[in-house]
Design a protein around this motif. Sequence first.
Motif, short mmCIF file in Angstrom:
data_model
loop_
_atom_site.label_atom_id
_atom_site.label_comp_id
_atom_site.label_asym_id
_atom_site.label_seq_id
_atom_site.Cartn_x
_atom_site.Cartn_y
_atom_site.Cartn_z
N LEU A 1 0.67 -1.01 0.02
CA LEU A 1 -0.05 0.15 0.07
C LEU A 1 0.79 1.31 0.11
O LEU A 1 0.60 2.18 -0.86
CB LEU A 1 -0.87 -0.01 1.30
N VAL A 2 1.76 1.30 0.95
CA VAL A 2 2.82 2.44 1.03
C VAL A 2 3.67 2.66 -0.51
O VAL A 2 3.84 3.65 -0.93
CB VAL A 2 3.92 2.31 2.11
N SER A 3 4.09 1.65 -1.00
CA SER A 3 4.57 1.44 -2.21
C SER A 3 3.96 2.30 -3.54
O SER A 3 4.45 3.01 -4.06
CB SER A 3 5.00 0.30 -2.71
N GLY A 4 2.57 1.99 -3.46
CA GLY A 4 1.92 2.87 -4.37
C GLY A 4 1.72 4.24 -3.85
O GLY A 4 1.96 5.07 -4.78
N LEU B 1 -1.19 9.79 2.28
CA LEU B 1 -0.56 8.34 2.46
C LEU B 1 -0.71 8.14 3.82
O LEU B 1 -1.27 6.86 4.26
CB LEU B 1 1.01 8.30 1.87
N LEU B 2 -0.14 9.13 4.73
CA LEU B 2 -0.04 8.79 6.10
C LEU B 2 -1.20 8.79 6.70
O LEU B 2 -1.64 7.80 7.44
CB LEU B 2 0.79 10.00 6.59
N TYR B 3 -2.26 9.58 6.20
CA TYR B 3 -3.58 9.42 7.00
C TYR B 3 -4.24 8.12 6.47
O TYR B 3 -4.90 7.68 7.32
CB TYR B 3 -4.34 10.64 6.57
N ILE B 4 -4.41 7.82 5.32
CA ILE B 4 -4.87 6.53 4.74
C ILE B 4 -4.56 5.51 5.22
O ILE B 4 -5.17 4.51 5.85
CB ILE B 4 -5.04 6.49 3.24
N ALA C 1 1.85 1.27 10.39
CA ALA C 1 1.64 1.97 9.25
C ALA C 1 2.25 3.49 9.18
O ALA C 1 2.71 3.78 8.17
CB ALA C 1 0.11 2.35 9.26
N ILE C 2 2.35 4.22 10.15
CA ILE C 2 3.22 5.39 10.26
C ILE C 2 4.58 5.18 9.73
O ILE C 2 5.16 5.98 8.98
CB ILE C 2 3.20 6.05 11.69
N ILE C 3 5.19 4.07 10.19
CA ILE C 3 6.65 3.85 10.19
C ILE C 3 6.79 3.66 8.51
O ILE C 3 7.62 4.14 7.97
CB ILE C 3 7.23 2.97 11.06
N GLU C 4 6.04 2.61 8.02
CA GLU C 4 6.08 2.42 6.51
C GLU C 4 5.61 3.51 5.88
O GLU C 4 6.63 3.74 4.65
CB GLU C 4 5.06 1.23 6.34
N SER C 5 4.67 4.46 6.14
CA SER C 5 4.38 5.54 5.26
C SER C 5 5.46 6.66 5.21
O SER C 5 5.97 6.88 4.02
CB SER C 5 3.42 6.46 5.80
N VAL C 6 6.13 6.75 6.61
CA VAL C 6 7.24 7.85 6.37
C VAL C 6 8.63 7.22 5.82
O VAL C 6 9.31 7.94 5.04
CB VAL C 6 7.56 8.23 7.96
N GLY C 7 8.79 5.90 6.00
CA GLY C 7 9.66 5.31 5.26
C GLY C 7 9.58 5.27 3.76
O GLY C 7 10.70 5.33 2.82
N GLY C 8 8.33 5.00 3.32
CA GLY C 8 8.14 5.18 1.91
C GLY C 8 8.47 6.56 1.22
O GLY C 8 8.83 6.56 0.36
#
Length: 165
Positions: free
Chosen positions: A66-69, A93-96, A146-153
């Motif tokens: 999801l984050v990659s998209g 992305l972060l909110y979703i 989710a937060i970590i993955e989003s920020v990392g993405g």
Amino acid sequence: MDNKKPLFSNKELLHLIIPLILQQVLAVTIGMVDTLMVSSAGEAAVSGVSLVNSLDTLLVIAFGALVSGGAVIVAQFLGQKNRENALNSAKQLLYITTSIATFITVTVLTFRGPLLGLLFGDAQADVMQSASDYFFYVALSFPLLAIIESVGGCFRASGNTRIAL
């Protein structure tokens, strides 16, 4: 084949790829470490943790996809030098992802017994209790994941894979 200069040198690719590989190794290692930590608690605890780790790994992969998209959209705006839209996309992305993760957390906390029963119904009662207890704490981590993955993405989209690691 034309003899144009490649977009990235081998050195630049290594600087991008090595942190990504290390991040995946660390993500897989977490489940192994959890199992090792409860190994002294008995077979039921180890079995319960192992059952839940398979679900956790599935969710980690799903959040990563999801984050990659979303990160692709951020990268496109960064490539266009459109900082405002890149920031807005990163926020969305972060909110979703956080909203989805929170929904999954609430669902798991509410229905973890029936969910585990549906997936692992043949497990012994003590294994199921261990899985349920462990799943409670793992589910609490989903919004943070989710937060970590989003920020990392977003960092990976900007070409900075070391910070994401």
